[in-house]
Scaffold this motif. Structure first.
Motif, PDB file in Angstrom:
ATOM      1  N   VAL A  47     138.898   2.977  16.183  1.00  0.00           N
ATOM      2  CA  VAL A  47     137.551   3.528  16.294  1.00  0.00           C
ATOM      3  C   VAL A  47     137.620   4.950  16.839  1.00  0.00           C
ATOM      4  CG1 VAL A  47     135.318   3.274  17.442  1.00  0.00           C
ATOM      5  CG2 VAL A  47     136.507   1.260  16.570  1.00  0.00           C
ATOM      6  N   MET A  48     136.807   5.847  16.262  1.00  0.00           N
ATOM      7  CA  MET A  48     136.785   7.250  16.679  1.00  0.00           C
ATOM      8  C   MET A  48     135.426   7.599  17.271  1.00  0.00           C
ATOM      9  SD  MET A  48     138.679   9.159  13.474  1.00  0.00           S
ATOM     10  CE  MET A  48     138.803  10.712  14.389  1.00  0.00           C
ATOM     11  N   LEU A  49     135.417   8.579  18.157  1.00  0.00           N
ATOM     12  CA  LEU A  49     134.163   9.094  18.693  1.00  0.00           C
ATOM     13  C   LEU A  49     133.285   9.615  17.573  1.00  0.00           C
ATOM     14  CD1 LEU A  49     135.382  11.036  21.858  1.00  0.00           C
ATOM     15  CD2 LEU A  49     133.840   9.068  21.857  1.00  0.00           C
ATOM     16  N   ASP A  50     131.979   9.400  17.722  1.00  0.00           N
ATOM     17  CA  ASP A  50     130.931   9.974  16.873  1.00  0.00           C
ATOM     18  C   ASP A  50     130.829   9.340  15.490  1.00  0.00           C
ATOM     19  OD1 ASP A  50     130.552  11.819  18.988  1.00  0.00           O
ATOM     20  OD2 ASP A  50     132.090  13.127  18.143  1.00  0.00           O
ATOM     21  N   GLU A  51     131.694   8.382  15.172  1.00  0.00           N
ATOM     22  CA  GLU A  51     131.529   7.707  13.896  1.00  0.00           C
ATOM     23  C   GLU A  51     130.487   6.595  14.036  1.00  0.00           C
ATOM     24  OE1 GLU A  51     134.602   5.317  12.303  1.00  0.00           O
ATOM     25  OE2 GLU A  51     135.533   4.916  14.243  1.00  0.00           O
ATOM     26  N   GLY A 107     125.775   1.264  15.548  1.00  0.00           N
ATOM     27  CA  GLY A 107     125.696   2.320  16.551  1.00  0.00           C
ATOM     28  C   GLY A 107     126.653   3.457  16.265  1.00  0.00           C
ATOM     29  N   MET A 108     126.326   4.616  16.824  1.00  0.00           N
ATOM     30  CA  MET A 108     127.233   5.756  16.808  1.00  0.00           C
ATOM     31  C   MET A 108     128.058   5.725  18.087  1.00  0.00           C
ATOM     32  SD  MET A 108     126.411   9.841  16.472  1.00  0.00           S
ATOM     33  CE  MET A 108     125.951   9.701  14.740  1.00  0.00           C
ATOM     34  N   VAL A 109     129.352   5.882  17.954  1.00  0.00           N
ATOM     35  CA  VAL A 109     130.256   5.750  19.097  1.00  0.00           C
ATOM     36  C   VAL A 109     130.105   6.960  20.016  1.00  0.00           C
ATOM     37  CG1 VAL A 109     132.649   5.488  19.824  1.00  0.00           C
ATOM     38  CG2 VAL A 109     131.862   4.420  17.688  1.00  0.00           C
ATOM     39  N   SER A 110     129.698   6.701  21.267  1.00  0.00           N
ATOM     40  CA  SER A 110     129.486   7.785  22.231  1.00  0.00           C
ATOM     41  C   SER A 110     130.566   7.853  23.301  1.00  0.00           C
ATOM     42  CB  SER A 110     128.123   7.629  22.903  1.00  0.00           C
ATOM     43  OG  SER A 110     128.028   6.377  23.574  1.00  0.00           O
ATOM     44  N   ASP A 111     131.357   6.774  23.451  1.00  0.00           N
ATOM     45  CA  ASP A 111     132.413   6.807  24.477  1.00  0.00           C
ATOM     46  C   ASP A 111     133.476   5.764  24.137  1.00  0.00           C
ATOM     47  OD1 ASP A 111     133.689   7.688  26.789  1.00  0.00           O
ATOM     48  OD2 ASP A 111     132.735   6.147  28.037  1.00  0.00           O
ATOM     49  N   LEU A 112     134.713   6.119  24.415  1.00  0.00           N
ATOM     50  CA  LEU A 112     135.853   5.213  24.214  1.00  0.00           C
ATOM     51  C   LEU A 112     136.730   5.252  25.455  1.00  0.00           C
ATOM     52  CD1 LEU A 112     136.938   6.213  20.575  1.00  0.00           C
ATOM     53  CD2 LEU A 112     135.910   4.034  21.235  1.00  0.00           C
ATOM     54  N   ARG A 113     137.142   4.090  25.922  1.00  0.00           N
ATOM     55  CA  ARG A 113     138.076   4.056  27.048  1.00  0.00           C
ATOM     56  C   ARG A 113     138.744   2.686  27.100  1.00  0.00           C
ATOM     57  NH1 ARG A 113     132.916   3.680  29.136  1.00  0.00           N
ATOM     58  NH2 ARG A 113     132.505   1.959  30.569  1.00  0.00           N
ATOM     59  N   THR A 114     139.735   2.575  27.949  1.00  0.00           N
ATOM     60  CA  THR A 114     140.451   1.319  28.135  1.00  0.00           C
ATOM     61  C   THR A 114     140.199   0.830  29.553  1.00  0.00           C
ATOM     62  OG1 THR A 114     142.156   2.008  26.577  1.00  0.00           O
ATOM     63  CG2 THR A 114     142.701   0.199  28.056  1.00  0.00           C
ATOM     64  N   SER A 115     139.839  -0.447  29.695  1.00  0.00           N
ATOM     65  CA  SER A 115     139.569  -0.997  31.025  1.00  0.00           C
ATOM     66  C   SER A 115     140.873  -1.160  31.803  1.00  0.00           C
ATOM     67  CB  SER A 115     138.864  -2.351  30.895  1.00  0.00           C
ATOM     68  OG  SER A 115     139.777  -3.347  30.450  1.00  0.00           O
ATOM     69  N   LYS A 116     140.752  -1.398  33.093  1.00  0.00           N
ATOM     70  CA  LYS A 116     141.951  -1.545  33.930  1.00  0.00           C
ATOM     71  C   LYS A 116     142.765  -2.767  33.529  1.00  0.00           C
ATOM     72  CE  LYS A 116     139.477  -4.003  37.626  1.00  0.00           C
ATOM     73  NZ  LYS A 116     139.145  -3.990  39.078  1.00  0.00           N
ATOM     74  N   ASN A 117     142.129  -3.713  32.827  1.00  0.00           N
ATOM     75  CA  ASN A 117     142.843  -4.900  32.352  1.00  0.00           C
ATOM     76  C   ASN A 117     143.373  -4.747  30.928  1.00  0.00           C
ATOM     77  OD1 ASN A 117     142.403  -6.373  34.750  1.00  0.00           O
ATOM     78  ND2 ASN A 117     140.329  -6.910  34.070  1.00  0.00           N
ATOM     79  N   SER A 141     134.712  14.303   8.395  1.00  0.00           N
ATOM     80  CA  SER A 141     135.145  14.731   9.732  1.00  0.00           C
ATOM     81  C   SER A 141     134.345  13.973  10.786  1.00  0.00           C
ATOM     82  CB  SER A 141     134.945  16.246   9.897  1.00  0.00           C
ATOM     83  OG  SER A 141     135.484  16.707  11.120  1.00  0.00           O
ATOM     84  N   PRO A 142     134.708  12.712  11.059  1.00  0.00           N
ATOM     85  CA  PRO A 142     133.885  11.860  11.926  1.00  0.00           C
ATOM     86  C   PRO A 142     133.747  12.383  13.351  1.00  0.00           C
ATOM     87  CG  PRO A 142     135.519  10.572  10.706  1.00  0.00           C
ATOM     88  CD  PRO A 142     135.882  12.001  10.528  1.00  0.00           C
ATOM     89  N   MET A 143     134.790  12.963  13.909  1.00  0.00           N
ATOM     90  CA  MET A 143     134.807  13.330  15.317  1.00  0.00           C
ATOM     91  C   MET A 143     134.201  14.720  15.515  1.00  0.00           C
ATOM     92  SD  MET A 143     138.111  13.038  17.796  1.00  0.00           S
ATOM     93  CE  MET A 143     137.967  13.144  19.580  1.00  0.00           C
ATOM     94  N   TYR A 144     133.247  14.821  16.423  1.00  0.00           N
ATOM     95  CA  TYR A 144     132.552  16.094  16.647  1.00  0.00           C
ATOM     96  C   TYR A 144     133.069  16.779  17.909  1.00  0.00           C
ATOM     97  CZ  TYR A 144     128.842  19.540  16.488  1.00  0.00           C
ATOM     98  OH  TYR A 144     128.160  20.713  16.391  1.00  0.00           O
ATOM     99  N   GLY A 145     133.223  18.103  17.825  1.00  0.00           N
ATOM    100  CA  GLY A 145     133.572  18.876  19.007  1.00  0.00           C
ATOM    101  C   GLY A 145     135.033  18.886  19.358  1.00  0.00           C
ATOM    102  N   SER A 146     135.904  18.483  18.444  1.00  0.00           N
ATOM    103  CA  SER A 146     137.341  18.517  18.705  1.00  0.00           C
ATOM    104  C   SER A 146     137.943  19.725  17.995  1.00  0.00           C
ATOM    105  CB  SER A 146     137.991  17.209  18.258  1.00  0.00           C
ATOM    106  OG  SER A 146     139.346  17.152  18.662  1.00  0.00           O
TER     107      SER A 146
END
Length: 530
Positions: free
Chosen positions: A225-229, A183-193, A445-450
């Motif tokens: 892991v980076m966005l859009d890679e 898959g192409m990475v569309s979102d990255l975040r950290t859960s509350k845990n 340049s893996p990350m798009y829009g930065s």
């Protein structure tokens, strides 16, 4: 479905600046298009009559900057009325102004012409097709996903489409067997845990995945892991099939090869790698640069570096930022020794025209050069190229060249800023580490829009299809070289001392160094002209 989710639509919208640039810069060799680009990037349209006036006057970037500074916030379309005052106040170089160049030794005769085989394998110049339509962004991401996905599939893992995982919801899959998807990475975040959440997409759908924080090794990989890679993940699905618990992460990566396995090379001679010359800046290290040019002409020992026979040098490769440019960052004009960009290139041409003819010079642009800012960048316009002697080879950014069979990927390296900002452990002091991450992802340049503007071409020209022998970058003004899976990784530094901006950011350049590569063995060493 694929790459048209709300996340990707949002990322496309924030790249609207690239749309404007693409629409007006199909070739980037026409002076009128160059002028239109400058006003468009500043948020203005230009009246055709005003454009005619500017093109007839052979307008410089410094004059455009002067016009832009004079506009008020209510201006939408720049007309002749806003242009005329600038022509009345502009200054020109004084007649007879001379800039120092290296004097050739009257007794020195460069009898040896260059004898080699140079092939430009890949270059966006004269091949740009984007006009900024929405569909082009979708096609661009599909092309990236398809090519990088194929690289992952060649790793021998049985990847399946995301859509097929829905069979679990229908009760068609028994047990909790491992599954693998690309898959192409569309979102990255950290859960509350504290767990790492990674959302990926393919051509069939999207999938939420999680790296548990107690799985320390894989969690460390998840932090990289980076966005859009494009990545491959293996793990176990939750009972409802809506979440994948990751057990391993795979990148496209370089094949594990030694330098000798990357291809047969029956070649002798050396190549010199430099970047970020920044002619025109008041921090340009002219004395050291003149020493370098003198060394290329006459050879001899450089203090502390031993003797190198310059007759062995067959190539000089410049990875961008030939000049300091105009209007690249706020208040740049206060740090310029030459305030007209074309004068900067004239001086640079005087320097490079002094290089002996047995050395083939290859020059690629960077973000300070007078080409479009969106990557991939075409090469310099003809007005600049014709200042240099005819045997100088100009290529785009990035470009793949073959020097007597040595496949070299030349990229200015602006994406290093994104990699340093988003991956733990990355530092400007060691530029080879971010460059290794490019090779691991098979993308420059893996990350798009930065920080890096990327034009949505039909083909993603920043994908690294075939492993190079050499990856050569610049941009960050620090020097380093290493080897990664048989690829020689070089960042060749700068010829500019610390600027005021770098001082505020606590960035310390490592200037006035040239990297020498033996084309037969790929052995590398650095010569300092400090």
């Amino acid at each position: 479905m694929v790459f048209s989710s709300r996340v990707f639509i949002w990322r496309i919208l924030i790249a609207c600046k690239v749309i404007i640039v693409c629409a007006i810069l199909m070739e980037n060799t026409d002076h009128a298009s160059f002028i239109v680009e400058q006003f468009a990037e500043a948020g203005y349209q230009i009246d055709p009559d005003a454009l005619t006036l500017l093109t007839e006057q052979d307008t410089s970037l410094s004059l455009i900057s002067q016009i832009l500074d004079s506009l008020d916030e209510s201006t939408l379309v720049v007309g002749p009325a806003q242009i005329d005052p600038a022509f009345n106040t502009r200054t020109t170089p004084q007649p007879g102004t001379e800039y120092p160049i290296v004097p050739r030794d009257p007794d020195y005769e460069d009898e040896d012409e260059w004898t080699g085989e140079l092939d430009v394998i890949s270059d966006i110049t004269d091949q740009s097709t984007c006009v900024g339509e929405y569909r082009e962004f979708v096609d661009f991401f599909r092309n990236r996903f398809s090519r990088l996905g194929d690289m992952l599939r060649n790793r021998g893992v049985g990847f399946r489409p995301i859509e097929s995982l829905n069979r679990r919801k229908l009760g068609l899959v028994e047990g909790r067997e491992e599954v693998s998807v690309i898959g192409m990475v569309s979102d990255l975040r950290t859960s509350k845990n504290g767990h790492k959440m990674i959302e990926i997409e393919d051509t069939t759908g999207s999938l939420r995945t999680m790296v548990l924080k107690n799985k320390h090794d894989i969690f460390e990989h998840g932090q990289k892991v980076m966005l859009d890679e494009v990545i491959g993940v293996t793990g176990n699905l939750s009972d409802d099939g809506n979440l994948l618990f990751i057990n391993s992460i795979m990148w496209p990566d370089m094949p594990l090869r030694t330098s000798s396995e990357l291809g047969e090379r029956n070649v002798s001679g050396k190549a010199v790698m430099i970047s970020d010359v920044h002619v025109g800046s008041d921090t340009f290290l002219e004395d050291q640069w003149l020493g370098f040019i003198d060394w290329l002409n006459h050879g001899g020992s450089v203090a502390g570096n031993g003797y190198v026979d310059v007759k062995d040098i067959r190539y000089l490769v410049v990875a961008g930022d030939l000049v300091d440019g105009i209007g690249i960052y706020p208040n740049q004009e206060e740090e310029l020794a030459i305030t007209d960009v074309y004068e900067q290139y004239k001086v640079a041409a005087d320097y490079f025209n002094q290089i002996p003819k047995h050395i083939k010079v290859i020059i690629s642009p960077g973000n300070h050069d007078a080409v479009r800012q969106a990557e991939p960048q075409p090469t310099f316009p003809e007005k600049i190229r014709k200042m240099f002697r005819p045997d100088v080879v100009f290529v785009g950014n990035p470009a793949v060249i073959s020097m007597d069979g040595v496949r070299t990927l030349v990229y200015h390296g602006r994406s290093i800023d994104d990699i340093v900002a988003n991956l733990p452990g990355m530092k400007y002091e060691d530029p080879t580490r971010p460059m290794i991450e490019m090779l691991r992802r098979r993308h420059l340049s893996p990350m798009y829009g930065s920080r890096v503007s990327i034009a949505p071409e039909k083909e993603d020209h920043l994908v690294i299809d075939k492993p190079p022998h050499i990856l050569h970058c610049g941009h960050v003004h620090t020097v380093g070289y290493t080897t990664y899976r048989g690829v020689t990784v070089i960042n060749s530094g700068t010829w500019q001392s610390q600027t005021e901006f770098q001082r505020r950011m606590n960035l310390k350049p490592d200037p006035a160094k040239a990297t020498i590569v033996d084309l037969a063995t790929l052995n590398t060493n650095i010569i300092s002209f400090q």
